[in-house]
Design a protein around this motif. Structure first.
Motif, PDB file in Angstrom:
ATOM      1  N   TRP A  47      -3.702   0.638  -2.710  1.00 23.42           N
ATOM      2  CA  TRP A  47      -2.646   1.568  -2.303  1.00 23.42           C
ATOM      3  C   TRP A  47      -1.817   2.022  -3.500  1.00 23.42           C
ATOM      4  O   TRP A  47      -1.401   3.172  -3.564  1.00 23.42           O
ATOM      5  N   GLY A  48      -1.585   1.147  -4.449  1.00 25.10           N
ATOM      6  CA  GLY A  48      -0.838   1.536  -5.637  1.00 25.10           C
ATOM      7  C   GLY A  48      -1.583   2.575  -6.456  1.00 25.10           C
ATOM      8  O   GLY A  48      -0.986   3.538  -6.964  1.00 25.10           O
ATOM      9  N   ASN A  49      -2.897   2.399  -6.626  1.00 23.88           N
ATOM     10  CA  ASN A  49      -3.687   3.373  -7.370  1.00 23.88           C
ATOM     11  C   ASN A  49      -3.692   4.737  -6.689  1.00 23.88           C
ATOM     12  O   ASN A  49      -3.608   5.781  -7.351  1.00 23.88           O
ATOM     13  N   ILE A  50      -3.823   4.743  -5.367  1.00 31.15           N
ATOM     14  CA  ILE A  50      -3.853   6.014  -4.638  1.00 31.15           C
ATOM     15  C   ILE A  50      -2.531   6.750  -4.791  1.00 31.15           C
ATOM     16  O   ILE A  50      -2.500   7.971  -5.041  1.00 31.15           O
ATOM     17  N   MET A  51      -1.416   6.027  -4.674  1.00 33.97           N
ATOM     18  CA  MET A  51      -0.110   6.673  -4.830  1.00 33.97           C
ATOM     19  C   MET A  51       0.109   7.145  -6.265  1.00 33.97           C
ATOM     20  O   MET A  51       0.715   8.195  -6.495  1.00 33.97           O
ATOM     21  N   TRP A  80       2.885  15.322  -5.385  1.00 37.13           N
ATOM     22  CA  TRP A  80       3.685  14.907  -4.241  1.00 37.13           C
ATOM     23  C   TRP A  80       4.329  16.077  -3.523  1.00 37.13           C
ATOM     24  O   TRP A  80       4.348  16.137  -2.292  1.00 37.13           O
ATOM     25  N   GLN A  81       4.845  17.045  -4.232  1.00 38.14           N
ATOM     26  CA  GLN A  81       5.586  18.143  -3.616  1.00 38.14           C
ATOM     27  C   GLN A  81       4.671  19.110  -2.877  1.00 38.14           C
ATOM     28  O   GLN A  81       5.099  19.726  -1.894  1.00 38.14           O
ATOM     29  N   VAL A  82       3.427  19.259  -3.309  1.00 39.01           N
ATOM     30  CA  VAL A  82       2.517  20.218  -2.664  1.00 39.01           C
ATOM     31  C   VAL A  82       1.502  19.521  -1.755  1.00 39.01           C
ATOM     32  O   VAL A  82       1.027  20.123  -0.782  1.00 39.01           O
ATOM     33  N   LYS A  83       1.134  18.276  -2.052  1.00 35.08           N
ATOM     34  CA  LYS A  83       0.183  17.526  -1.242  1.00 35.08           C
ATOM     35  C   LYS A  83       0.760  16.145  -0.931  1.00 35.08           C
ATOM     36  O   LYS A  83       0.286  15.111  -1.414  1.00 35.08           O
ATOM     37  N   PRO A  84       1.796  16.069  -0.106  1.00 34.51           N
ATOM     38  CA  PRO A  84       2.461  14.772   0.130  1.00 34.51           C
ATOM     39  C   PRO A  84       1.601  13.765   0.869  1.00 34.51           C
ATOM     40  O   PRO A  84       1.874  12.564   0.802  1.00 34.51           O
ATOM     41  N   TYR A  85       0.557  14.217   1.578  1.00 33.76           N
ATOM     42  CA  TYR A  85      -0.254  13.288   2.357  1.00 33.76           C
ATOM     43  C   TYR A  85      -1.001  12.292   1.464  1.00 33.76           C
ATOM     44  O   TYR A  85      -1.373  11.208   1.917  1.00 33.76           O
ATOM     45  N   ILE A  86      -1.232  12.641   0.190  1.00 28.65           N
ATOM     46  CA  ILE A  86      -1.940  11.721  -0.704  1.00 28.65           C
ATOM     47  C   ILE A  86      -1.132  10.443  -0.912  1.00 28.65           C
ATOM     48  O   ILE A  86      -1.696   9.342  -1.014  1.00 28.65           O
ATOM     49  N   VAL A  87       0.178  10.576  -0.958  1.00 31.35           N
ATOM     50  CA  VAL A  87       1.053   9.422  -1.158  1.00 31.35           C
ATOM     51  C   VAL A  87       1.511   8.837   0.174  1.00 31.35           C
ATOM     52  O   VAL A  87       1.731   7.627   0.281  1.00 31.35           O
ATOM     53  N   PHE A  88       1.634   9.670   1.182  1.00 35.06           N
ATOM     54  CA  PHE A  88       2.235   9.231   2.448  1.00 35.06           C
ATOM     55  C   PHE A  88       1.406   8.154   3.134  1.00 35.06           C
ATOM     56  O   PHE A  88       1.947   7.131   3.571  1.00 35.06           O
ATOM     57  N   PHE A  89       0.111   8.341   3.250  1.00 35.27           N
ATOM     58  CA  PHE A  89      -0.715   7.409   4.029  1.00 35.27           C
ATOM     59  C   PHE A  89      -0.811   6.022   3.381  1.00 35.27           C
ATOM     60  O   PHE A  89      -0.639   5.017   4.077  1.00 35.27           O
ATOM     61  N   PRO A  90      -1.079   5.895   2.087  1.00 33.68           N
ATOM     62  CA  PRO A  90      -1.052   4.540   1.509  1.00 33.68           C
ATOM     63  C   PRO A  90       0.328   3.903   1.561  1.00 33.68           C
ATOM     64  O   PRO A  90       0.439   2.682   1.752  1.00 33.68           O
ATOM     65  N   ALA A  91       1.390   4.712   1.402  1.00 33.34           N
ATOM     66  CA  ALA A  91       2.738   4.149   1.503  1.00 33.34           C
ATOM     67  C   ALA A  91       3.018   3.657   2.920  1.00 33.34           C
ATOM     68  O   ALA A  91       3.669   2.620   3.104  1.00 33.34           O
ATOM     69  N   LEU A  92       2.514   4.371   3.918  1.00 36.84           N
ATOM     70  CA  LEU A  92       2.696   3.946   5.310  1.00 36.84           C
ATOM     71  C   LEU A  92       1.981   2.625   5.574  1.00 36.84           C
ATOM     72  O   LEU A  92       2.539   1.718   6.209  1.00 36.84           O
ATOM     73  N   PHE A  93       0.765   2.484   5.089  1.00 39.05           N
ATOM     74  CA  PHE A  93       0.030   1.229   5.285  1.00 39.05           C
ATOM     75  C   PHE A  93       0.705   0.081   4.545  1.00 39.05           C
ATOM     76  O   PHE A  93       0.786  -1.034   5.066  1.00 39.05           O
ATOM     77  N   GLU A 117       1.973  -5.756  -6.620  1.00 40.18           N
ATOM     78  CA  GLU A 117       0.654  -5.218  -6.950  1.00 40.18           C
ATOM     79  C   GLU A 117       0.659  -3.702  -6.899  1.00 40.18           C
ATOM     80  O   GLU A 117       0.069  -3.033  -7.769  1.00 40.18           O
ATOM     81  N   ALA A 118       1.329  -3.139  -5.883  1.00 45.54           N
ATOM     82  CA  ALA A 118       1.414  -1.686  -5.784  1.00 45.54           C
ATOM     83  C   ALA A 118       2.200  -1.103  -6.955  1.00 45.54           C
ATOM     84  O   ALA A 118       1.845  -0.048  -7.498  1.00 45.54           O
ATOM     85  N   ILE A 119       3.265  -1.793  -7.357  1.00 46.38           N
ATOM     86  CA  ILE A 119       4.056  -1.315  -8.504  1.00 46.38           C
ATOM     87  C   ILE A 119       3.238  -1.361  -9.786  1.00 46.38           C
ATOM     88  O   ILE A 119       3.228  -0.404 -10.577  1.00 46.38           O
ATOM     89  N   LEU A 120       2.525  -2.470 -10.010  1.00 41.12           N
ATOM     90  CA  LEU A 120       1.702  -2.587 -11.210  1.00 41.12           C
ATOM     91  C   LEU A 120       0.618  -1.519 -11.245  1.00 41.12           C
ATOM     92  O   LEU A 120       0.363  -0.895 -12.289  1.00 41.12           O
ATOM     93  N   SER A 121      -0.046  -1.299 -10.110  1.00 39.42           N
ATOM     94  CA  SER A 121      -1.071  -0.263 -10.060  1.00 39.42           C
ATOM     95  C   SER A 121      -0.467   1.124 -10.225  1.00 39.42           C
ATOM     96  O   SER A 121      -1.082   2.013 -10.821  1.00 39.42           O
ATOM     97  N   PHE A 122       0.741   1.317  -9.722  1.00 39.52           N
ATOM     98  CA  PHE A 122       1.396   2.624  -9.817  1.00 39.52           C
ATOM     99  C   PHE A 122       1.708   2.979 -11.261  1.00 39.52           C
ATOM    100  O   PHE A 122       1.613   4.144 -11.657  1.00 39.52           O
ATOM    101  N   VAL A 123       2.082   1.992 -12.066  1.00 40.61           N
ATOM    102  CA  VAL A 123       2.413   2.248 -13.473  1.00 40.61           C
ATOM    103  C   VAL A 123       1.206   2.067 -14.390  1.00 40.61           C
ATOM    104  O   VAL A 123       1.342   2.170 -15.617  1.00 40.61           O
ATOM    105  N   GLY A 124       0.033   1.793 -13.802  1.00 42.12           N
ATOM    106  CA  GLY A 124      -1.179   1.679 -14.600  1.00 42.12           C
ATOM    107  C   GLY A 124      -1.426   0.329 -15.207  1.00 42.12           C
ATOM    108  O   GLY A 124      -2.267   0.209 -16.109  1.00 42.12           O
TER     109      GLY A 124
END
Length: 296
Positions: free
Chosen positions: A245-249, A256-269, A228-235
């Protein structure tokens, strides 16, 4: 009789046996199961109690507060549209758990029925298994993406697409178990007594397939959440209006390089949830298989 000497009590050589309660005994025997179940229960409570965990509206836009780092007002920071990432991650727990549990339940039931028929009814085995082999030859991600392109993005369609991709794995597992059971003496005795095939399947075969199917269902649940995260990640998954979590990432990958926290927290959960489900599956495997029980 009055002059007989009484011997002194012998000292205890062995230490006294400490008796533990049933709860402590279960935890000591199955720590992996308890840890996985505890983490998963915590995540389920997080999803249920999301409105009361200090969250805001996950879809509320606030351009004046966009891309703020984690702080006391926004624990996980804000995204490029000013939405609170903490609220979106907490509400995203609902989407992932709904997909994981839904796919696990549906694929287990359908795969169980297919595996029982294919394994016990000999003439149908070749036809059914060739169809399952055809589905398994396609990677689950590609199959799910192909199915999602035929329909619009929604939670129900995501569950249906991933379920179709996971059914062959359950059916092959159940078929293998049934093939090892249908030649057992008690099955032959039931056939000799004139018991009809449906009754044999439900009374003698089905109960022996529940343990391996339960363990397999936990792994399917973890796999479904990743898909589900992969499908949401690719749209191609849940629509952007549903926080997952996929949509947020996916929305934060460009930053990612300047604001890594946007991806980090959903990936952690997501990682924690998958870990909890896998630990639960390993613990159930050890608890349900007598050969895997420690100390036996």
């Amino acid at each position: 009789m009055a002059n007989l000497a009484v011997a002194e009590a012998l000292p205890d050589i062995l230490p006294p046996i400490r008796r533990r309660g049933p709860v402590r005994t279960f935890i000591a025997r199955h720590p992996t199961l308890v840890l996985g179940a505890g983490l998963l229960l915590l995540l389920v409570l997080t999803a249920v109690l999301a409105p009361w965990l200090g969250t805001l509206d996950p879809g509320a836009l606030a351009p004046a507060r966009r891309l703020r780092p984690p702080s006391g007002n926004n624990w996980f920071g804000t995204d490029q549209l000013g939405r609170d990432i903490y609220s979106r991650v907490i509400y995203g727990t609902r989407a992932s758990l709904m997909v994981g549990f839904g796919v696990s339940l549906l694929s287990s039931l359908v795969g169980l029925a297919i595996g029982l028929v294919s394994g016990f009814v000999r003439w149908s085995d070749g036809l059914i298994m060739r169809a399952m082999d055809g589905l398994m030859s396609i990677p689950p991600v590609l199959l799910a993406i192909a199915l999602m392109t035929l329909s619009r993005g929604s939670m129900g369609n995501v569950i249906l697409a991933i379920t179709i991709a996971e059914i062959p794995r359950v059916s092959r597992l159940i078929r293998g178990v049934v093939l090892s059971l249908r030649d057992q003496p008690y099955v032959d005795a039931a056939i000799a007594c004139g018991t009809r095939t449906p009754m044999i399947i439900f009374r003698h075969i089905l109960p022996n397939t529940l343990a391996p199917m339960t363990v397999q269902a936990t792994y399917i649940c973890a796999s479904a959440m990743i898909l589900e995260a992969i499908l949401s990640f690719v749209g191609a998954g849940t629509p952007p209006s549903i926080p997952s979590w996929g949509n947020i990432m996916a929305e934060g990958r460009a930053l990612w390089q300047v604001k890594p926290y946007i991806v980090f927290f959903p990936a952690l959960f997501l990682s924690t949830t998958v870990l909890a489900v896998n630990l639960l599956g390993d613990g159930l495997r050890d608890a349900l298989d007598p050969r895997m029980v420690k100390g036996v």
